[in-house]
Design a protein around this motif. Structure first.
Motif, PDB file in Angstrom:
ATOM      1  N   TYR A 122       0.925  -0.875   0.069  1.00 15.50           N
ATOM      2  CA  TYR A 122       0.100  -0.655   0.197  1.00 15.50           C
ATOM      3  C   TYR A 122       0.653   1.379  -0.323  1.00 15.50           C
ATOM      4  CZ  TYR A 122      -3.731  -2.805   1.231  1.00 15.50           C
ATOM      5  OH  TYR A 122      -5.354  -3.977   1.992  1.00 15.50           O
ATOM      6  N   MET A 123       0.142   2.411  -0.447  1.00 14.99           N
ATOM      7  CA  MET A 123       1.206   3.387  -0.338  1.00 14.99           C
ATOM      8  C   MET A 123       0.039   4.698   0.541  1.00 14.99           C
ATOM      9  SD  MET A 123       3.424   5.301  -1.278  1.00 14.99           S
ATOM     10  CE  MET A 123       3.552   4.604  -3.037  1.00 14.99           C
ATOM     11  N   SER A 124       1.136   5.418   1.326  1.00 15.11           N
ATOM     12  CA  SER A 124       0.470   5.983   2.407  1.00 15.11           C
ATOM     13  C   SER A 124      -0.206   6.956   1.926  1.00 15.11           C
ATOM     14  CB  SER A 124       0.882   6.011   3.938  1.00 15.11           C
ATOM     15  OG  SER A 124       0.458   7.133   4.381  1.00 15.11           O
ATOM     16  N   GLU A 125      -1.120   8.198   1.325  1.00 17.98           N
ATOM     17  CA  GLU A 125      -2.297   9.075   1.717  1.00 17.98           C
ATOM     18  C   GLU A 125      -1.873   9.949   1.837  1.00 17.98           C
ATOM     19  OE1 GLU A 125      -4.163   7.447  -2.493  1.00 17.98           O
ATOM     20  OE2 GLU A 125      -5.455   7.644  -0.735  1.00 17.98           O
ATOM     21  N   GLN A 126      -2.048   9.961   3.428  1.00 19.78           N
ATOM     22  CA  GLN A 126      -2.633  10.629   4.404  1.00 19.78           C
ATOM     23  C   GLN A 126      -2.466   9.693   5.763  1.00 19.78           C
ATOM     24  OE1 GLN A 126      -6.138  11.357   4.918  1.00 19.78           O
ATOM     25  NE2 GLN A 126      -6.380  13.432   6.688  1.00 19.78           N
ATOM     26  N   LEU A 127      -1.717  10.772   6.663  1.00 17.85           N
ATOM     27  CA  LEU A 127      -1.305  10.825   7.951  1.00 17.85           C
ATOM     28  C   LEU A 127      -2.183  11.470   9.155  1.00 17.85           C
ATOM     29  CD1 LEU A 127      -0.700   8.413  10.097  1.00 17.85           C
ATOM     30  CD2 LEU A 127       1.807   9.308  10.403  1.00 17.85           C
ATOM     31  N   LEU A 187      -2.531  12.854  12.308  1.00 15.92           N
ATOM     32  CA  LEU A 187      -2.166  12.700  13.994  1.00 15.92           C
ATOM     33  C   LEU A 187      -3.000  12.983  14.761  1.00 15.92           C
ATOM     34  CD1 LEU A 187       1.944  13.378  13.758  1.00 15.92           C
ATOM     35  CD2 LEU A 187       0.509  11.099  13.684  1.00 15.92           C
ATOM     36  N   GLN A 188      -3.842  14.265  14.443  1.00 18.78           N
ATOM     37  CA  GLN A 188      -4.836  14.632  15.437  1.00 18.78           C
ATOM     38  C   GLN A 188      -6.271  13.203  15.714  1.00 18.78           C
ATOM     39  OE1 GLN A 188      -6.727  18.549  14.581  1.00 18.78           O
ATOM     40  NE2 GLN A 188      -7.608  18.731  15.802  1.00 18.78           N
ATOM     41  N   TYR A 189      -6.367  12.894  14.926  1.00 20.31           N
ATOM     42  CA  TYR A 189      -7.474  11.701  14.869  1.00 20.31           C
ATOM     43  C   TYR A 189      -6.867  10.461  14.416  1.00 20.31           C
ATOM     44  CZ  TYR A 189     -10.363  16.212  13.806  1.00 20.31           C
ATOM     45  OH  TYR A 189     -10.874  17.177  13.148  1.00 20.31           O
ATOM     46  N   GLY A 190      -5.971  10.373  14.755  1.00 19.02           N
ATOM     47  CA  GLY A 190      -5.663   8.928  14.326  1.00 19.02           C
ATOM     48  C   GLY A 190      -5.734   8.307  13.490  1.00 19.02           C
ATOM     49  N   ILE A 191      -5.714   8.499  12.069  1.00 20.51           N
ATOM     50  CA  ILE A 191      -6.054   8.105  10.988  1.00 20.51           C
ATOM     51  C   ILE A 191      -4.993   8.013   9.965  1.00 20.51           C
ATOM     52  CG2 ILE A 191      -7.503   7.738   8.930  1.00 20.51           C
ATOM     53  CD1 ILE A 191     -10.238   8.190  10.617  1.00 20.51           C
ATOM     54  N   ALA A 192      -4.659   6.989   9.223  1.00 19.12           N
ATOM     55  CA  ALA A 192      -3.494   6.611   8.288  1.00 19.12           C
ATOM     56  C   ALA A 192      -4.550   6.332   6.732  1.00 19.12           C
ATOM     57  CB  ALA A 192      -2.502   6.135   8.384  1.00 19.12           C
ATOM     58  N   LYS A 193      -4.759   6.809   5.713  1.00 16.67           N
ATOM     59  CA  LYS A 193      -5.231   6.515   4.785  1.00 16.67           C
ATOM     60  C   LYS A 193      -4.301   6.385   3.672  1.00 16.67           C
ATOM     61  CE  LYS A 193      -9.367   9.506   5.099  1.00 16.67           C
ATOM     62  NZ  LYS A 193     -10.527  10.045   4.109  1.00 16.67           N
ATOM     63  N   VAL A 194      -4.539   4.872   3.336  1.00 20.86           N
ATOM     64  CA  VAL A 194      -3.449   3.506   2.301  1.00 20.86           C
ATOM     65  C   VAL A 194      -3.921   3.702   1.224  1.00 20.86           C
ATOM     66  CG1 VAL A 194      -2.451   3.058   4.061  1.00 20.86           C
ATOM     67  CG2 VAL A 194      -4.127   1.856   3.649  1.00 20.86           C
ATOM     68  N   ARG A 195      -4.038   3.260  -0.049  1.00 22.62           N
ATOM     69  CA  ARG A 195      -4.657   3.055  -1.228  1.00 22.62           C
ATOM     70  C   ARG A 195      -3.669   1.582  -1.989  1.00 22.62           C
ATOM     71  NH1 ARG A 195      -7.559   5.346  -4.565  1.00 22.62           N
ATOM     72  NH2 ARG A 195      -7.713   6.826  -3.577  1.00 22.62           N
TER      73      ARG A 195
END
Length: 450
Positions: free
Chosen positions: A237-242, A244-252
């Motif tokens: 997967y490639m990480s598109e967004q991290l 830290l405030q909301y504790g979410i990482a979006k990957v594709r």
């Protein structure tokens, strides 16, 4: 043969799985952080023989029925003698002829045991440790106690500051004079670890809009930054967004298996909060206590998957910053700074090999310890989870032995300028810049050879 291939980190296990697929081998990948249903499918597949090779972390080290195993390969020394025996002991339990293979990687601890096989087989037992003052850990232990047998008011008395957040977050519920765990509380207990508990980052598949796993906060910052290649369950997967405030990482998910991996570049700072113990080692003041650590991840490297050679480097417009309080040891070498040429480069090298050796006597996993050194003469070794796991206190007590092992490795390595078998660390936050083997050995000699 049905084979377990043990590696010592999520990233190495995933890279092994990716390499196997590129080579046309049928291999599964098993580790913590995978979806529970996915893990059950892998366990079932290995028991039935549908999966013949399984690359795994310590998640399959003990406590799991995985059926018969013919061979165990250790992709690197697992950090402790106890783990060597536990992992190799997975094979041959049905009475069949079994095989155990140790592949010594190019790092100081692996090479130390390669050169000292008697200690590999009959070394000193390691320490067990935990930090009972870590509030995150204490809260989860109370939750586990409530799951085991309901937690009474008398037991909770004096621990209100720990119980209250569990109730407020919906993990505990009070009924009469007892506290009991909610369904979400039970799920938290099942996923807990004894030494490192805290905030997690949820990993979301952007295409499916579905959570595929999670990662502990300090690890996630260094693995899921924007642009990072993240390997998960044998997929890339490639990480598109991290966030830290909301504790979410979006990957594709990527369509193909890439020939590279990514490594963060970081800058660290440390500040002492409170000294708890002190000692003198070889004439140098050694301290144990609480510190504040700040890390800024300012970019990343792209490296070739097989050789580890550098393919590119990228910088972020704004760094990813995170900080926490933890437990640490620190030692001051300011009395010899002027005696050793390029002292700062030497101390940086000594820090690398010292931390590499520490798991052998502390019982800590390599990622449970972090390090930082200053050209002015101070070196820190700290627990890499918030509030501390307890590993640093063991390092404080075993400092002389660990330092002597570091001296032995530096002295016996045949390279001239430094290599992965002594001072080069593949996870170094500044890509192994400003290192000197020669002057690291000058510092290490102050502690003698083991």
């Amino acid at each position: 043969r049905k084979t377990l291939l043990f590696a010592n980190s999520h990233s190495v296990v995933e890279r092994l799985g990716m390499m196997a697929k590129r080579m046309g081998l049928s291999a599964g990948v098993y580790r913590a952080g995978l979806d529970p249903e996915k893990r059950r499918q892998i366990e079932s597949g290995f028991r039935s023989g549908a999966i013949r090779i399984l690359a795994t972390t310590s998640a399959l080290e003990l406590g799991m029925d995985i059926g018969d195993v013919d061979a165990v390969i250790l992709a690197g020394f697992p950090g402790t003698i106890t783990r060597v025996k536990q992992r190799v002991g997975r094979a041959g339990r049905k009475g069949q002829k079994a095989y155990g293979v140790y592949v010594a990687r190019d790092n100081p601890l692996d090479q130390y045991y390669y050169d000292n096989p008697s200690e590999y087989l009959n070394g000193e037992p390691e320490n067990c440790f935990a930090n009972p003052d870590n509030e995150n850990i204490a809260k989860m232990h109370l939750l586990a106690a409530a799951k085991d047998t309901l937690l009474g008011e008398d037991e909770a008395r004096g621990r209100e500051e720990l119980v209250r957040p569990l109730v407020e977050s919906g993990l505990l519920k009070k009924l009469g004079k007892f506290y009991f765990p909610t369904p979400s509380g039970i799920a938290s207990v099942r996923s807990m670890g004894i030494r490192g508990i805290g905030k997690n980052i949820r990993i979301i598949d952007s295409d499916k809009e579905k959570q595929i796993g999670e990662r502990e906060f300090p690890m996630a910052v260094g693995e899921l930054f924007e642009g990072a290649l993240y390997l998960h369950g044998g997929e890339a997967y490639m990480s598109e967004q991290l966030d830290l405030q909301y504790g979410i990482a979006k990957v594709r998910k990527l369509d193909d298996y890439p020939d590279f991996y990514t490594q963060p570049l970081s800058i660290k700072e440390a500040e002492v909060i409170e000294e708890l113990q002190t000692a003198e080692i070889a004439g140098f003041p050694l301290h144990f206590g609480k510190i504040h650590v700040k890390t800024s991840i300012h970019g990343f490297l792209v490296k070739e998957i097989f050789s580890g050679s550098k393919m590119g480097e990228h910088s972020f417009p704004e760094p990813y910053d995170f900080d926490f309080n933890t437990l640490a040891i620190w030692i001051d070498f300011d009395s010899i700074v002027s005696e050793i040429q390029n002292f700062g480069e030497g101390l940086h090298g000594f820090e690398h090999v010292f931390i590499s050796m520490a798991p052998a006597l502390s019982g800590a996993d390599g990622k449970e310890l972090g390090g930082l050194s200053y050209p002015s003469g101070r070196m820190y070794v700290y627990d890499s989870i918030p509030d501390g796991s307890g590993a640093a206190e063991v390092v404080f007590k075993k400092f002389s032995q660990i330092a002597a092992m570091a001296a032995e490795r530096l002295g016996s390595c045949g390279c001239e300028e430094g290599c992965p078998k002594c001072i080069l660390d593949p996870m170094c936050g500044n890509d192994n810049r400003f290192l000197s083997k020669r002057f690291a050995l000058e510092i290490a000699k102050r502690f003698g050879n083991k």
